[in-house]
Enzyme design. Structure first.
Site, PDB file in Angstrom:
ATOM      1  N   HIS A 148       0.831  -1.198   0.000  1.00 45.60           N
ATOM      2  CA  HIS A 148       0.000   0.000   0.000  1.00 45.60           C
ATOM      3  C   HIS A 148       0.866   1.250   0.000  1.00 45.60           C
ATOM      4  CE1 HIS A 148      -2.935  -2.971   1.509  1.00 45.60           C
ATOM      5  NE2 HIS A 148      -3.832  -2.183   0.939  1.00 45.60           N
ATOM      6  N   ASP A 160      -4.568  -5.598  -8.198  1.00 47.69           N
ATOM      7  CA  ASP A 160      -4.764  -4.968  -6.904  1.00 47.69           C
ATOM      8  C   ASP A 160      -4.951  -3.474  -7.182  1.00 47.69           C
ATOM      9  OD1 ASP A 160      -5.016  -4.649  -4.178  1.00 47.69           O
ATOM     10  OD2 ASP A 160      -3.150  -5.657  -3.673  1.00 47.69           O
TER      11      ASP A 160
END
Length: 586
Positions: A244, A317
């Site tokens: 992330h 993702d």
């Protein structure tokens, strides 16, 4: 409502008529749809977007402002109208979109979005997705939704029946509110105890165990009525960076990749997984260029499509994660991921820029029409297989009856009772006899300590709760230790108390120094005992849902046998070997 019904029945009739065409005519319903779609229709299908608000057409000023900032329109319905995307992903208020307040609201939002999708463009229903993995880490729906155990907790049970049933409950509840795809199960093998992003989201460190659990979960989600997504290919279980925020590198050789990371994905493919999600990780043993897997043709096309023989949907993702944005600008990332082999592009930052970039790549010939059609065909085929033209709309009344129904809550507790692992009971403290006593519940988590305190109080104890957080100060530790000295029993929860969590280590040692009996419970990753090995009593719960804490209380007081077995090994803190092996459990 009438118009919605007419559109739905018209499109459904087209699909069903094509499906009913004699085989000799060789007309496939998906092929028929592709013939009637424009390039813009097809490009829209490639994108999965988030929308802000709890209703398709009526949102708060704050939600409208966020939709304006992202897309230049006010409401979720207008987002669908503008881009005609292939999918929408729901989030809770923690990220911002705040799509999932309660079953009736979620079902109504889903219906509104599907009505818009079926009324516009090529009249294709949406894949409506969310991340509901189970456990206390990655989830979007909260109470009254049933909080089934997380993956490592399920790994501790070794029960594929529990894994399947858990997934079925989650899938059934998601389907009832119009969420037709769950971004689960996690297929990563967590062989790195310091992994900052996977940990208890994985079923464990044994590839065979993870493979069995993943296969069972695919079956369970399908039984519940939702499409499945195995993630994060080619494996995120041995990383030390959270994708992330940065771009991790997996240093596994091809032999290690085959032995550790790929078996769960192979198992998912054999079980008929609908979608595989990419990882923003570098894997030089397959792609020496250092491109993240999401943008790597050798990984997505060479390894996943050609070597593993996977022909289902590949979804990225989130493209707004640091592992993608750090290297790939908003006009580059979606094209690079699509060229690598991805079919759907999730959360592309600067949607206008991303959409135009892909459209221009198609119109210029950089992306061939055949390549575009191949991805759109997979998207449409999944929607057809999930029968979305006929089942896109759900009943809000039924959603309220299904989500959190008593049978689901009973399964939640029963399965969770199989997960708790007694790692250490050197002093023979457990089980503690029920009855009056003074108990201090302390450690990490305001909700965790209060919930656990209430559970212990129901067993006849007088409970004092003192939450200390992940980094208690010396003053806090001294105050809690003074309180502990007046108690009959101390229960302390620790939260990922790794090397840097010296305050938690000091708290446990100060409590042990009181001479009072101390029960330590690691409520997330089970590795904490390595940092205070002198603690004689230690349990691992792998999560801190209310059911997990109830099971912990049951185990402490001997109401259940803590039958869970470690699905990972616990290494010594100094790196000199293994403290407790996989499979350990008293």
């Amino acid at each position: 409502m009438l118009r919605r019904l007419v559109v739905t029945l018209t499109v459904a009739g087209l699909m069903l008529a094509a499906a009913a065409t004699p085989a000799s005519a060789t007309v496939d319903p998906v092929t028929l749809m592709l013939r009637h779609m424009s390039v813009r229709d097809k490009v829209g299908q490639l994108f999965v977007v988030e929308v802000y608000g709890q209703d398709a057409r009526s949102v708060t000023p704050a939600a409208a402002a966020r939709n304006q900032a992202l897309y230049g329109v006010n409401t979720p319905a207008e987002v669908i109208d503008k881009y005609q995307p292939g999918g929408v992903i729901y989030f809770d208020a923690r990220r911002g979109p705040d799509n999932v307040q309660n079953p009736r609201q979620i079902a109504t939002l889903s219906n509104g979005l599907q009505a818009t999708a079926l009324r516009t463009g090529a009249h294709v229903p949406l894949l409506i997705s969310t991340d509901q993995e189970g456990g206390a880490v990655v989830y979007r729906l909260t109470a009254p939704a049933t909080a089934m155990p997380g993956n490592m907790a399920l790994g501790a049970t070794r029960s594929t029946a529990d894994a399947r049933q858990s997934a079925k409950v989650i899938g059934t509840e998601l389907a009832s509110v119009g969420i037709n795809q769950d971004y689960a199960p996690v297929a990563d093998v967590n062989v790195n105890p310091a992994n900052p992003v996977i940990g208890v989201r994985s079923a464990g460190a044994d590839p065979a165990l993870v493979s069995r659990m993943v296969a069972a979960q695919v079956r369970g989600y399908h039984a519940g009525g939702v499409a499945t997504v195995a993630k994060h290919f080619p494996g995120h279980g041995d990383t030390a960076t959270d994708s992330h925020f940065g771009l991790p590198e997996v240093t596994h050789t091809r032999a290690e990749l085959e032995a550790i990371d790929l078996p769960p994905f192979r198992a998912a493919i054999r079980e008929g997984v609908d979608t595989i999600m990419t990882a923003h990780v570098v894997l030089r043993s397959v792609d020496p260029s250092g491109a993240p897997a999401t943008m790597s043709r050798p990984i997505l096309t060479g390894l996943l499509r050609e070597e593993l023989g996977y022909d289902g949907l590949i979804v990225t993702d989130a493209l707004d994660m640091g592992g993608a944005t750090g290297t790939y600008p908003p006009d580059v990332a979606p094209v690079a991921a699509f060229e690598a082999g991805a079919d759907q592009l999730v959360l592309a930052p600067q949607m206008d820029v991303a959409y135009v970039a892909v459209l221009n790549a198609v119109e210029s010939g950089r992306i061939s029409r055949q390549r575009l059609d191949a991805s759109v065909e997979r998207i449409l085929r999944l929607k057809l297989e999930r029968n979305l033209w006929l089942t896109a709309f759900v009943s809000p009344d039924r959603a309220e009856r299904v989500v959190g129904r008593p049978a689901h809550r009973a399964a939640e507790q029963a399965i969770t009772d199989h997960t708790t692992t007694l790692v250490k009971n050197d002093a023979g403290l457990l089980p503690v006899p029920a009855g009056p006593r003074n108990v201090l519940v302390t450690g990490w988590g305001v909700t965790t300590t209060s919930t656990l305190g209430a559970a212990i109080g129901r067993r006849g104890a007088t409970v004092t709760v003192r939450e200390t957080g992940t980094a208690p100060t010396a003053a806090t530790i001294a105050e809690v230790a003074a309180t502990a000295a007046q108690q009959d029993l101390i229960v302390v929860s620790t939260m990922n108390a790794a090397a840097a969590s010296t305050g938690q280590h000091a708290l446990v040692r100060a409590l042990l120094a009181t001479g009072k009996p101390v029960v330590v419970a690691g409520v997330r990753n089970p590795y904490d005992i390595a940092y205070f090995p002198e603690a004689p009593t230690y349990l691992a719960t792998y999560g801190y849902t209310a059911a997990s804490l109830e099971s912990l209380a049951k185990a402490i007081f001997g109401e259940i046998d803590p039958t869970g077995k470690l699905p990972v090994s616990i290494p010594r803190a100094d790196g000199t070997g293994t403290l407790y092996p996989i499979g350990h459990g008293l």
